[in-house]
Design a protein around this motif. Structure first.
Motif, PDB file in Angstrom:
ATOM      1  N   ALA A  94       4.085  22.419  -5.366  1.00  0.00           N
ATOM      2  CA  ALA A  94       3.648  21.226  -6.162  1.00  0.00           C
ATOM      3  C   ALA A  94       3.439  20.060  -4.754  1.00  0.00           C
ATOM      4  N   LEU A  95       4.196  19.992  -3.915  1.00  0.00           N
ATOM      5  CA  LEU A  95       4.109  19.303  -2.586  1.00  0.00           C
ATOM      6  C   LEU A  95       2.992  19.538  -2.044  1.00  0.00           C
ATOM      7  N   GLY A  96       2.316  20.686  -1.953  1.00  0.00           N
ATOM      8  CA  GLY A  96       1.539  21.164  -1.160  1.00  0.00           C
ATOM      9  C   GLY A  96       0.286  20.719  -1.860  1.00  0.00           C
ATOM     10  N   MET A  97       0.221  20.674  -3.252  1.00  0.00           N
ATOM     11  CA  MET A  97      -0.853  20.321  -4.167  1.00  0.00           C
ATOM     12  C   MET A  97      -1.167  18.809  -4.126  1.00  0.00           C
ATOM     13  N   VAL A  98      -0.224  18.108  -4.019  1.00  0.00           N
ATOM     14  CA  VAL A  98      -0.423  16.812  -3.921  1.00  0.00           C
ATOM     15  C   VAL A  98      -0.459  16.046  -2.566  1.00  0.00           C
ATOM     16  N   ALA A  99      -0.385  16.859  -1.704  1.00  0.00           N
ATOM     17  CA  ALA A  99      -0.610  16.184  -0.039  1.00  0.00           C
ATOM     18  C   ALA A  99      -1.941  15.416  -0.107  1.00  0.00           C
ATOM     19  N   GLY A 100      -2.948  15.961  -0.682  1.00  0.00           N
ATOM     20  CA  GLY A 100      -4.129  15.134  -0.356  1.00  0.00           C
ATOM     21  C   GLY A 100      -4.142  13.892  -1.191  1.00  0.00           C
ATOM     22  N   LEU A 101      -3.416  13.336  -1.911  1.00  0.00           N
ATOM     23  CA  LEU A 101      -3.209  12.152  -2.527  1.00  0.00           C
ATOM     24  C   LEU A 101      -2.803  10.957  -1.611  1.00  0.00           C
ATOM     25  N   LEU A 102      -2.068  11.522  -0.502  1.00  0.00           N
ATOM     26  CA  LEU A 102      -1.526  10.461   0.358  1.00  0.00           C
ATOM     27  C   LEU A 102      -2.578   9.999   1.446  1.00  0.00           C
TER      28      LEU A 102
ATOM     29  N   LEU B 102       0.966  -1.043  -0.055  1.00  0.00           N
ATOM     30  CA  LEU B 102       0.169  -0.004   0.040  1.00  0.00           C
ATOM     31  C   LEU B 102       0.899   1.304  -0.097  1.00  0.00           C
ATOM     32  N   ARG B 103       1.908   1.340   0.733  1.00  0.00           N
ATOM     33  CA  ARG B 103       2.815   2.430   0.823  1.00  0.00           C
ATOM     34  C   ARG B 103       3.595   2.575  -0.358  1.00  0.00           C
ATOM     35  N   ILE B 104       3.956   1.552  -1.253  1.00  0.00           N
ATOM     36  CA  ILE B 104       4.686   1.791  -2.358  1.00  0.00           C
ATOM     37  C   ILE B 104       3.553   2.085  -3.586  1.00  0.00           C
ATOM     38  N   PHE B 105       2.334   1.673  -3.340  1.00  0.00           N
ATOM     39  CA  PHE B 105       1.259   2.202  -4.489  1.00  0.00           C
ATOM     40  C   PHE B 105       1.216   3.719  -4.239  1.00  0.00           C
ATOM     41  N   GLN B 106       0.858   4.084  -2.841  1.00  0.00           N
ATOM     42  CA  GLN B 106       0.757   5.563  -2.681  1.00  0.00           C
ATOM     43  C   GLN B 106       1.761   6.399  -3.257  1.00  0.00           C
ATOM     44  N   LEU B 107       3.085   5.838  -2.887  1.00  0.00           N
ATOM     45  CA  LEU B 107       4.320   6.700  -3.345  1.00  0.00           C
ATOM     46  C   LEU B 107       4.304   6.752  -4.897  1.00  0.00           C
TER      47      LEU B 107
ATOM     48  N   PHE C 223       2.012   9.328  -5.866  1.00  0.00           N
ATOM     49  CA  PHE C 223       2.484  10.671  -5.536  1.00  0.00           C
ATOM     50  C   PHE C 223       3.543  11.210  -6.358  1.00  0.00           C
ATOM     51  N   TYR C 224       4.426  10.076  -6.792  1.00  0.00           N
ATOM     52  CA  TYR C 224       5.864  10.597  -7.619  1.00  0.00           C
ATOM     53  C   TYR C 224       5.306  10.985  -8.935  1.00  0.00           C
ATOM     54  N   ARG C 225       4.048  10.303  -9.438  1.00  0.00           N
ATOM     55  CA  ARG C 225       3.681  10.495 -10.970  1.00  0.00           C
ATOM     56  C   ARG C 225       2.946  12.000 -10.748  1.00  0.00           C
ATOM     57  N   THR C 226       2.138  12.241  -9.841  1.00  0.00           N
ATOM     58  CA  THR C 226       1.621  13.725  -9.827  1.00  0.00           C
ATOM     59  C   THR C 226       2.478  14.577  -9.786  1.00  0.00           C
ATOM     60  N   LEU C 227       3.237  14.448  -8.891  1.00  0.00           N
ATOM     61  CA  LEU C 227       4.490  15.405  -8.582  1.00  0.00           C
ATOM     62  C   LEU C 227       5.245  15.780  -9.830  1.00  0.00           C
ATOM     63  N   GLY C 228       5.585  14.560 -10.313  1.00  0.00           N
ATOM     64  CA  GLY C 228       6.494  14.718 -11.623  1.00  0.00           C
ATOM     65  C   GLY C 228       5.713  15.615 -12.517  1.00  0.00           C
ATOM     66  N   MET C 229       4.456  15.374 -12.641  1.00  0.00           N
ATOM     67  CA  MET C 229       3.678  15.997 -13.464  1.00  0.00           C
ATOM     68  C   MET C 229       3.560  17.404 -13.657  1.00  0.00           C
TER      69      MET C 229
ATOM     70  N   LEU D  78      10.988  11.799 -11.335  1.00  0.00           N
ATOM     71  CA  LEU D  78       9.641  11.074 -10.494  1.00  0.00           C
ATOM     72  C   LEU D  78       8.915  10.470 -11.321  1.00  0.00           C
ATOM     73  N   THR D  79       8.611  10.859 -12.678  1.00  0.00           N
ATOM     74  CA  THR D  79       7.838   9.783 -13.216  1.00  0.00           C
ATOM     75  C   THR D  79       8.229   8.611 -13.635  1.00  0.00           C
ATOM     76  N   ARG D  80       9.819   8.581 -13.969  1.00  0.00           N
ATOM     77  CA  ARG D  80      10.123   7.264 -13.903  1.00  0.00           C
ATOM     78  C   ARG D  80      10.180   6.266 -13.058  1.00  0.00           C
ATOM     79  N   SER D  81      10.266   7.023 -11.608  1.00  0.00           N
ATOM     80  CA  SER D  81      10.311   6.205 -10.456  1.00  0.00           C
ATOM     81  C   SER D  81       8.759   5.701 -10.235  1.00  0.00           C
ATOM     82  N   ALA D  82       7.712   6.627 -10.746  1.00  0.00           N
ATOM     83  CA  ALA D  82       6.449   5.918 -10.767  1.00  0.00           C
ATOM     84  C   ALA D  82       6.144   4.888 -11.635  1.00  0.00           C
ATOM     85  N   GLU D  83       6.655   4.860 -12.873  1.00  0.00           N
ATOM     86  CA  GLU D  83       6.343   3.768 -13.659  1.00  0.00           C
ATOM     87  C   GLU D  83       7.103   2.604 -13.299  1.00  0.00           C
ATOM     88  N   PHE D  84       8.196   2.839 -12.633  1.00  0.00           N
ATOM     89  CA  PHE D  84       8.823   1.524 -12.214  1.00  0.00           C
ATOM     90  C   PHE D  84       7.951   0.795 -11.035  1.00  0.00           C
TER      91      PHE D  84
END
Length: 248
Positions: A141-149, A116-121, A124-130, A201-207
């Motif tokens: 950007a970090l403040g904008m994506v806080a609600g995803l976690l 679950l933690r990895i899925f959330q991260l 988080f990485y994909r949205t922040l990367g975008m 960040l996007t590549r981390s999310a894809e991985f």
């Protein structure tokens, strides 16, 4: 264009998760109905056959047949209790507080909590990367994506935002607060030095999304046969206990 690609990735992952859950859910539902049919109809009818040889029956067979006689004697009451129980389960399942409590418990479960933690991260990485690739500053950007976690990880992100606002390094701060994985940390360090943090960040999310999809597929292939084995043993056990006196 980035948002559309992001939505396609999310829908693809959601589709894989739903497809993976259909077969086990169907198997569990059908197996449960068969077990209920055996215990609620077949065993009570079968119990009359052994009424004259009660003392010579194996203990487990006697227990099963006693259950059959009990069900036959209280069929209406048990049916009403089953309907009421199902209604209560449905009502409780619709309560957001119950799902929130269940989610908190899952976070502490071995293996499941880490996935679950990895899925959330990954989300988080994909949205922040975008957002970073679109030119939005890191702290904003970090403040904008806080609600995803989830509420479990949100305090860590709030503390990380404060440290990054003070001038701390991005990758190191996220690592200190438990918001990275070993792979993501190395990629973010590279992205921070090279100036392409959004891409990393996007590549981390894809991985991690691909890794999650592989884990789900592996668990589905393992869980399906195990569930079938369990249901087969339950049904087979009931049938064998009914016929055990004849075998003897």
């Amino acid at each position: 264009a980035r948002f559309i690609a992001y939505q396609q990735q999310v829908e693809s992952l959601r589709g894989k998760l739903m497809s993976a859950a259909i077969y086990p859910a169907l198997l569990l539902g059908v197996g449960g109905l068969v077990v209920l049919f055996l215990l609620g109809y077949v065993v009570p009818k079968f119990s009359h056959i052994y009424e004259d040889v009660q003392g010579d029956l194996p203990w487990l067979s006697r227990l099963l047949l006693e259950w059959g006689r009990f069900v036959e004697a209280h069929m209406a009451a048990m049916g009403a209790a089953f309907v009421v129980a199902m209604g209560l389960v449905i009502m409780v399942a619709r309560m957001p507080a119950v799902w929130a409590a269940l989610g908190r418990q899952l976070w502490h479960a071995p293996f499941v909590g880490e996935r679950l933690r990895i899925f959330q991260l990954a989300r988080f990485y994909r949205t922040l990367g975008m957002l970073l690739s679109g030119g939005i500053p890191v702290v904003t950007a970090l403040g904008m994506v806080a609600g995803l976690l989830s509420p479990v990880l949100r305090p860590s992100l709030d503390a990380a935002i404060d440290r990054i606002r003070e001038g701390r390094g991005f990758a190191a701060t996220l690592a200190e607060r438990g918001l990275t994985t070993p792979v993501a940390l190395r990629m973010l360090e590279v992205g921070e030095r090279a100036g392409n943090l959004g891409e990393m960040l996007t590549r981390s999310a894809e991985f991690h999304e691909e890794d999650t999809a592989r884990q789900v597929e592996w668990l589905t292939r393992l869980f399906g046969p195990l569930l079938m084995l369990f249901i087969g043993c339950a049904i087979g056990g009931i049938v064998v206990l009914m016929y055990l006196p004849i075998f003897q």
